[in-house]
Design a protein around this motif. Structure first.
Motif, PDB file in Angstrom:
ATOM      1  N   SER B  94       0.767  -1.244   0.000  1.00 59.06           N
ATOM      2  CA  SER B  94       0.000   0.000   0.000  1.00 59.06           C
ATOM      3  C   SER B  94       0.807   1.308   0.000  1.00 59.06           C
ATOM      4  CB  SER B  94      -0.987  -0.036   1.160  1.00 59.06           C
ATOM      5  OG  SER B  94      -1.959   0.926   0.965  1.00 59.06           O
ATOM      6  N   PRO B  95       1.702   1.537   0.967  1.00 59.06           N
ATOM      7  CA  PRO B  95       2.386   2.834   0.989  1.00 59.06           C
ATOM      8  C   PRO B  95       3.172   3.117  -0.292  1.00 59.06           C
ATOM      9  CG  PRO B  95       2.695   1.697   3.067  1.00 59.06           C
ATOM     10  CD  PRO B  95       2.046   0.717   2.140  1.00 59.06           C
ATOM     11  N   ILE B  98       0.577   3.520  -3.452  1.00 56.53           N
ATOM     12  CA  ILE B  98      -0.035   4.828  -3.723  1.00 56.53           C
ATOM     13  C   ILE B  98       0.990   5.815  -4.276  1.00 56.53           C
ATOM     14  CG2 ILE B  98      -1.996   4.646  -2.141  1.00 56.53           C
ATOM     15  CD1 ILE B  98      -0.417   6.238  -0.084  1.00 56.53           C
ATOM     16  N   CYS B  99       2.243   5.457  -4.188  1.00 60.05           N
ATOM     17  CA  CYS B  99       3.279   6.329  -4.740  1.00 60.05           C
ATOM     18  C   CYS B  99       3.741   5.852  -6.112  1.00 60.05           C
ATOM     19  CB  CYS B  99       4.459   6.425  -3.778  1.00 60.05           C
ATOM     20  SG  CYS B  99       4.016   7.212  -2.223  1.00 60.05           S
ATOM     21  N   CYS B 133       5.839  -5.316   1.566  1.00 57.84           N
ATOM     22  CA  CYS B 133       6.621  -4.284   2.260  1.00 57.84           C
ATOM     23  C   CYS B 133       8.109  -4.564   2.496  1.00 57.84           C
ATOM     24  CB  CYS B 133       5.976  -3.975   3.597  1.00 57.84           C
ATOM     25  SG  CYS B 133       6.675  -2.503   4.354  1.00 57.84           S
ATOM     26  N   LEU B 134       8.946  -3.738   1.913  1.00 56.42           N
ATOM     27  CA  LEU B 134      10.397  -3.858   2.100  1.00 56.42           C
ATOM     28  C   LEU B 134      10.892  -3.027   3.285  1.00 56.42           C
ATOM     29  CD1 LEU B 134      11.863  -3.860  -1.537  1.00 56.42           C
ATOM     30  CD2 LEU B 134      11.947  -5.719   0.115  1.00 56.42           C
ATOM     31  N   GLY B 135       9.996  -2.325   3.935  1.00 54.37           N
ATOM     32  CA  GLY B 135      10.404  -1.590   5.137  1.00 54.37           C
ATOM     33  C   GLY B 135      11.161  -0.305   4.834  1.00 54.37           C
ATOM     34  N   ALA B 136      10.836   0.318   3.734  1.00 53.23           N
ATOM     35  CA  ALA B 136      11.460   1.607   3.420  1.00 53.23           C
ATOM     36  C   ALA B 136      10.413   2.506   2.771  1.00 53.23           C
ATOM     37  CB  ALA B 136      12.667   1.409   2.513  1.00 53.23           C
ATOM     38  N   CYS B 137       9.238   2.516   3.381  1.00 54.55           N
ATOM     39  CA  CYS B 137       8.058   3.141   2.787  1.00 54.55           C
ATOM     40  C   CYS B 137       8.231   4.625   2.520  1.00 54.55           C
ATOM     41  CB  CYS B 137       6.848   2.931   3.696  1.00 54.55           C
ATOM     42  SG  CYS B 137       6.868   1.339   4.538  1.00 54.55           S
ATOM     43  N   GLY B 138       9.106   5.256   3.263  1.00 52.42           N
ATOM     44  CA  GLY B 138       9.335   6.694   3.057  1.00 52.42           C
ATOM     45  C   GLY B 138      10.206   6.944   1.842  1.00 52.42           C
ATOM     46  N   PHE B 139      10.713   5.866   1.279  1.00 50.89           N
ATOM     47  CA  PHE B 139      11.591   6.001   0.118  1.00 50.89           C
ATOM     48  C   PHE B 139      10.986   5.253  -1.063  1.00 50.89           C
ATOM     49  CE2 PHE B 139      14.001   6.157   4.027  1.00 50.89           C
ATOM     50  CZ  PHE B 139      14.729   7.337   3.895  1.00 50.89           C
ATOM     51  N   GLU B 151      16.756   2.976  -3.134  1.00 50.81           N
ATOM     52  CA  GLU B 151      15.601   3.748  -2.671  1.00 50.81           C
ATOM     53  C   GLU B 151      15.018   4.614  -3.794  1.00 50.81           C
ATOM     54  OE1 GLU B 151      17.268   6.068   0.478  1.00 50.81           O
ATOM     55  OE2 GLU B 151      17.298   4.412   1.898  1.00 50.81           O
TER      56      GLU B 151
END
Lengths: 514, 166, 426
Positions: B94-95, B98-99, B133-139, B151
């Motif tokens: 998801s995160p 949406i990007c 999820c790869l655990g770098a959602c902010g990137f 990233e």
């Protein structure tokens, strides 16, 4: 340490159980069967199927009865709306991928999924997706097929193989709804106790090839019996369909085999259905009726003196062994049996449980009644004996100058020279007892009629005794056993009725093993 | 299905790899605990973990092949099949979704020639998969190319990324 | 600091102070910044005294559950009869969360220091840092840091090992993690027994999150009272918290603020607000496992354990997922359900079958083949999946579904009624 009893109520029924008891077991005492799949009293608790959810007063959410231990004053409700809803939910989820192929499934009629869905499942499905999960049938081992589509991932089979067989050759593979029971391509589910996974499977996912499409569960008659495969004395149930034994399954006995039997015992039943049976008494190879045959045998026994030998199968009932000995008491008596030996195969996770090397169910009983293992010596004695009495021992080497009296299920070459042949019932066709290697006396029950005129060996011998000695006739295996218990030190204090379905040990002193 | 291995089996745990395993074994009170690290060693050496490898790992650690297989199939990073020389994992949870993560996937499939998810490109160079999820959602969108964590990948950056590994 | 962006004046940079500074990664650089002072201090303290300080500070687990850390430590047997273990949960896999990754990437020694202090507090001689398999870079950095720290002799008699995961979200659940360390499938265990009694290898074990442990050196050095004073709303929520903000904000990244900080300020000030022309639609404040907030709820939410509960959600791991008005909530909820279906360990029926079925229903709705009754079915199914399984993965799948239908029902109905173009799901 004294067992402290815990008091609780389950569905308003008060019960008192030892500390540490699981709610699911305590419920049984209250007469309540909490529906469950992954739980099995013979296996480690997994707590994964979530079927046994019950309401426990003061607990914030539903608890699984299989992993909750009792506490003083606990109030358990298995039929609360919440609990019933939760279980209905589990059933619905188990069914979304479970094929409704009950009409062609061997498990139908003894399927825990079928039973509990019928009992408390949702009447219809809300699963509107077209397809169910599909994986092809796998050949796991000599007697086990895996039908993954029916699997509910309870993991009983995996836990059995890992914890009890000590040989984890099957696993849970993948995860989520893709999970299935897997096997490594190099391995086979061929452990000597592997067949138990079929019994443990609550649905028709693990099937016995031997039993495949043989019968519907509701066509089976079930009879408590004792496995004849070895001297362990595992308690079994003989499943018969139209008087044919079609399946052998373990019958729980915590003292002997817990919930399991080995594959050797499980699959070793075809001989019980043999067609080439002796169906009428023979006198000098001519078929006759019981009156003539018994009278002829009695005449032989009355007229002879000196040495007599009894060569017996260690599958002979304790009752028949006792009566045979009594019948020959007037002679200089020798009794012996021979034991087929095989490999020992333990079930490592259960202490004192193994397929024993001695493939004889009543060797211990024979020993206790004075029969010797020195079969060769007895054969030698037979040469000069006045009477040789054989009970279902097919050894062809019997030679005697005296008279051969043969009690048997079939007619081997060795019996061709017998003066009298008396047809007897096999273990599936009579009541009786065996004494296992640990000195436990256990009853087996008649599962099907004996063919033709065949009678239980105890009946035959009791008739002969009556004719020879004027002894009182035994009307049942029970009477024969009670006569035995009343006159044989080792069996003192036991009674046929008292043995119940689980058996009893012989007295410690007499039972002390050599 | 596992790939057929026709050649004679060459064990993984010899020489330096065996030494690595022996060092790893000292970290745990049981041999079984070294299973995940041992499987990583196999994958490092062979690129994937075959049924035969599982037998070897089982022998080394005192476990049955079936047990090892149960564990291998639980963890998605262990390859049960050979993969391309460059193994590309794109987060589409998801995160990142949406990007624009799904556009990154499309661009990667197009530029690597892998064509479809999970399939290896005809030249054997690329396998692209979607992962959770790869655990770098902010990137967003993070992409793991082999062991390189990249990233903020966008469809525009894909050609350059693919060039770098060619 | 709002890594990878410039620090914001409203942040309280404690754990994140050195994010982006490669020099802080090294042992020397870390020592220069006051590193391992707290560990030295801890070595002069009795284990129980360390636990007391942490208890007093009000520090709560930052992995998601928010359990008081000092209290957790105090569950370990006081009298040591067996080996004790510490497991460090660096399996950060909760969608929306990427804070532990930055702690390990930039301040690996902070984690090692916190780990050592915790190990002393619980009398553990061995610690395992369980790092998710995909975190290749953090793993390499931690490995380097561990080697340096070992060489510098700071570990004393303690042993710390890195354990690499291999792709399984569920291993972030503490009992699943212990199984994974033992070389098993990452299946959560039924509790009791609890880890403090029967943990990894059957021994007393404590499992702590990376961020939790990274906070411990600060607490030891500056005192429980100092830490406790950092609280903007509820006294039960103390200290600072890293919020990983992702999705539709202009400046996604990690922001460290004092507990009780308004979510509104985090989104609109620190993160630079929505992208141009866009407005906030929804926000998941604690990682994908917690209920979704709508705009009003988000903008009124205070970021601490109690503030989130007040809005019907949870602080969780502090992974803030932001959706603007362009987001298709039905599609995104399907993606989240698919995540849980993918990650379900397969043990519990409700989770194994329920997560997959939930996903199928959502896919069907998206494809324009749904029925209005499907929404009630989803809610009922979610109810079946809540509070009934060994761990909370199943509950986590239900949370966005239930809150999503409740708050964005019309979006579902649009697909069902054919008012919206169907989406064919791959």
């Amino acid at each position: 340490m004294p067992d402290e009893l815990i008091n609780l109520t389950i569905d308003d029924v008060p019960v008192s159980v030892p500390q540490g008891t699981l709610v699911i077991e305590a419920a049984k005492q209250a007469g309540v069967l909490v529906p469950h799949y992954c739980y099995h009293p013979g296996l480690a608790v997994a707590g994964v199927c979530r079927m046994c959810l019950v309401e426990v007063e003061k607990a914030p959410k539903l608890q699984i009865a299989c992993a909750t231990t009792v506490a003083e004053g606990m109030v358990v409700r298995t039929q609360s709306e919440q609990a019933k809803q939760a279980r209905m939910g589990v059933l619905e989820l188990l069914l979304i991928n479970h094929p409704l192929d009950c009409p062609i499934c061997d498990q139908a009629g003894e399927c825990e999924l079928q039973d509990f869905v019928f009992q408390e499942g949702r009447p219809g499905t809300r699963y509107a997706e077209y397809s169910k999960r599909f994986n092809p049938v796998e050949d796991f081992g000599p007697d086990v097929l895996y039908v993954p589509n029916r699997c509910i991932l309870c993991t009983r089979c995996v836990r059995f193989m890992e914890d009890l067989a000590g040989e984890p050759v099957i696993n849970v593979s993948e995860r989520g709804d893709r999970a299935y029971i897997g096997i490594h391509p190099n391995a086979r589910l061929d452990h000597p106790w592997a067949g138990n996974v079929v019994d443990l499977c609550p649905v028709g996912s693990l099937l016995s090839k031997d039993f495949l499409h043989k019968a519907r569960a509701w066509e089976l008659d079930k009879t408590a019996s004792i496995c004849t495969g070895c001297s362990q004395g595992c308690n079994v149930t003989l499943d018969t369909r139209e008087n044919v034994v079609v399946r052998v399954r373990p019958r729980p006995n915590l003292q002997v085999n817990r919930y399991f039997i080995c594959d050797h015992g499980r699959l070793n039943y075809r001989w019980m259905n043999r067609g080439d049976r002796i169906e009428a008494p023979l006198v000098r190879r001519h078929a006759t009726d019981w009156d003539e045959a018994l009278s002829r045998a009695a005449t032989v026994l009355r007229g002879a003196g000196g040495k007599a030998v009894a060569l017996v199968s260690p599958r002979t009932s304790t009752e028949a062994l006792f009566l045979a000995r009594r019948l020959l008491a007037r002679f200089e008596w020798t009794g012996a049996f021979q034991v087929v030996m095989g490999d020992e195969a333990p079930l490592p996770g259960v202490p004192d449980l193994a397929l024993r090397a001695e493939r004889a169910p009543n060797a211990r009983g024979a020993e206790l009644l004075g029969y010797s293992r020195d079969y060769a010596a007895a054969l030698e004695t037979s040469r000069t004996a006045a009477v040789v009495l054989v009970i279902d021992e097919p050894d062809a080497a019997i030679e005697t100058a005296g008279t051969l009296l043969y009690l048997g299920t079939v007619l081997p070459e060795s019996a061709h020279g017998a003066e009298v042949v008396l047809p007897i019932a096999n273990v599936a066709e009579e009541d009786g007892t065996y004494v296992n290697r640990d000195g436990r006396v256990q009853r087996y029950f008649q599962a099907k009629p004996a063919p033709g005129m065949a009678r239980p060996a105890w009946w035959v011998l009791s008739e002969l005794l009556a004719q020879v000695d004027g002894a009182e006739h035994c009307a049942s295996a029970a009477e024969a056993f009670d006569a035995l218990a009343g006159s044989t030190d080792a069996f003192q204090g036991l009674s046929y009725a008292g043995l119940g379905a689980a058996g009893q040990g012989i007295t410690a002193k007499a039972g002390a093993r050599a | 299905m596992s790939a057929v291995e026709t050649q004679e089996y060459a064990p993984v745990f010899t020489g330096k790899t065996l030494e690595r395993l022996q060092e790893i074994l000292t970290r745990y009170p049981t041999k079984q605990a070294a299973l995940l690290p041992a499987l990583w060693l196999v994958q490092g050496e062979r690129g994937w973990i075959s049924d035969r490898n599982m037998v070897e790992v089982g022998e080394v650690l005192g476990l049955t092949p079936a047990y090892v297989k149960g564990v291998v199939t639980f963890y998605t990073m262990y390859h049960q099949h050979p993969v391309g020389a460059n193994f590309v994992q794109v987060c589409t949870t998801s995160p990142c979704n949406i990007c624009g993560a799904e556009d990154v996937v499309k661009a990667l499939l197009a530029h690597t020639g892998a064509k479809e998810l999970g399939a290896t490109s005809p030249d054997g160079q690329w396998t692209v998969i979607e992962v959770e999820c790869l655990g770098a959602c902010g990137f967003a969108t993070p992409v793991l190319v082999n062991d390189d964590f990249v990233e903020s990948v966008t469809p525009e950056r894909v050609p350059e990324l693919v060039r770098k590994y060619k | 600091m709002g890594y990878p962006h410039k620090p914001h004046a409203k942040e309280t940079a404690l754990l994140s102070k050195h994010f982006g500074d490669p020099d802080a990664r090294t042992y020397k650089g870390w020592a220069k910044r006051g590193g391992y002072e707290a560990w030295k201090q801890a070595q002069t303290m009795a284990p129980a005294a360390i636990t007391d300080v942490v208890k007093e500070s009000g520090l709560r687990g930052r992995g998601g559950a928010g359990f008081p850390t000092g209290l957790k430590w105090s569950f370990m047997p006081k009298e040591k009869k067996k080996p004790h273990y510490l497991c460090v949960n660096a399996d950060e896999s909760e969608p929306g969360t990427f804070k532990d990754r930055e702690i390990m990437r930039w301040t690996p020694h902070a984690l090692l220091e916190g780990t050592l202090i915790a190990m002393r507090a619980i009398q553990a001689e061995v610690g395992y840092i369980y790092i998710r398999g995909e975190f290749t870079e953090p793993y390499a950095i931690m490995e380097q840091a561990l080697a340096e720290a070992t060489k510098a002799g700071v570990l004393g008699g303690h042993k710390i090992h890195l354990h690499r995961g291999a792709g399984a979200y569920i291993c972030g659940e503490e009992t699943a993690m212990m199984n994974s360390i033992e070389g098993k499938r990452g299946n959560p265990r039924i509790k009791p027994p609890f880890p403090a009694a029967f943990g990894v290898f059957g021994m007393p074990t404590t499992i702590n999150n990376v961020e939790t442990l990274a906070a411990v050196p600060h607490i030891l050095r500056q005192g429980a009272a100092w830490y406790k004073a950092m609280s903007l709303s509820n006294p039960k929520s103390t200290g600072t918290k890293l919020f990983s903000v992702c999705g539709h904000v202009r400046l996604p990244g990690n922001y460290e603020v004092t507990m009780g900080f308004p979510l509104k300020d985090l989104l609109h000030e620190l993160c630079g607000g929505m992208r141009p022309g866009r407005t906030l639609k929804a926000c998941i404040p604690g990682g994908s496992s917690v209920p979704i907030l709508n705009r009003e709820e988000s903008e009124g939410c205070l970021l601490d354990y109690e503030g989130c509960v007040e809005k019907g959600t949870m602080l969780g791991s502090g992974g803030v997922i932001v959706f603007d008005d362009s987001a298709d909530m039905v599609y995104q909820i399907m993606r989240l359900a698919r995540f849980y279906a993918h990650e379900s360990c397969a043990q519990c029926t409700q989770c194994r079958e329920g997560t997959a079925w939930t996903t199928k229903i959502l896919e069907r709705i998206l494809a324009g083949q749904g029925k209005m009754a499907d929404l009630d079915l989803l809610l009922d199914l979610s109810d079946n999946m809540t509070g009934k399984t060994i761990c909370v993965l199943s509950d986590s799948c239900a949370a966005p579904v239930v809150s999503g239908i409740k708050k964005f029902r019309t979006e579902f109905e649009d697909y069902i009624a054919g008012r919206k173009q169907p989406v064919m799901v791959a």
